[in-house]
Write a protein that holds these residues in place. Structure first.
Motif, short mmCIF file in Angstrom:
data_model
loop_
_atom_site.label_atom_id
_atom_site.label_comp_id
_atom_site.label_asym_id
_atom_site.label_seq_id
_atom_site.Cartn_x
_atom_site.Cartn_y
_atom_site.Cartn_z
N LYS A 158 24.42 13.11 -10.25
CA LYS A 158 22.95 13.25 -11.66
C LYS A 158 22.37 14.67 -10.89
N GLU A 159 21.84 15.54 -12.40
CA GLU A 159 21.00 16.70 -12.05
C GLU A 159 20.29 15.91 -11.48
N GLN A 210 27.13 24.40 -18.33
CA GLN A 210 25.85 24.24 -20.22
C GLN A 210 26.82 25.36 -20.70
N LYS A 212 24.61 23.00 -25.68
CA LYS A 212 24.56 21.36 -25.09
C LYS A 212 23.98 21.22 -23.66
N GLU A 213 23.53 19.71 -23.07
CA GLU A 213 23.48 20.06 -21.64
C GLU A 213 24.14 20.26 -21.27
N ARG A 214 23.58 20.33 -19.70
CA ARG A 214 24.29 20.16 -18.32
C ARG A 214 24.43 19.02 -18.00
N GLU A 215 26.23 19.44 -17.36
CA GLU A 215 27.44 18.08 -17.19
C GLU A 215 27.78 18.41 -16.09
#
Length: 124
Positions: free
Chosen positions: A107-108, A39, A43-46
């Motif tokens: 996916k998270e 992250q 920004k969003e965590r990727e």
């Protein structure tokens, strides 16, 4: 419960390398896959990379393919992320995650356990 502890982050110049480690403890026999996310500020965590814990196979985000390598040492219950040819845009907090239900999660919300994160900063 599974506990995850990351290490190996730090400051490196562009083009350099770092290796992150993620040590798992607790109910490690339940782990089916581990992965790294990151992250960046604002920004969003990727997703970055993942590896099946018992089966073969690793998988990567397009942004790190050819530069990063994920590996595991089942005897040590540890996953690694070797990061080469680092770029300033790789700067982020890197998180280790473990899943107990899927072989190739990405996916998270598929992951059950998370580490506290380790900072990676790449200077230009």
């Amino acid at each position: 419960q599974v506990q995850l502890v990351e290490s190996g982050g730090g400051l490196v110049q562009a083009g350099g390398s770092l290796r992150l480690s993620c040590a798992a403890s607790g109910r490690t026999l339940a782990i089916t896959a581990m992965a790294w996310f990151r992250q960046a500020p604002g920004k969003e965590r990727e997703f970055v990379a993942g590896i099946s814990w018992s089966a073969t196979g690793s998988y990567y985000a397009d942004s790190v393919k050819g530069r990063f390598t994920i590996s595991r040492d089942n005897a040590k219950n540890t996953a690694y992320l070797q990061m080469n040819s680092l770029k300033p845009e790789d700067t982020a907090v890197y998180y280790c995650a473990a899943d107990t239900g899927s072989w190739y999660p990405q996916k998270e919300d598929e992951f059950d356990y998370w580490g506290q994160g380790t900072q990676v900063t790449v200077s230009s």
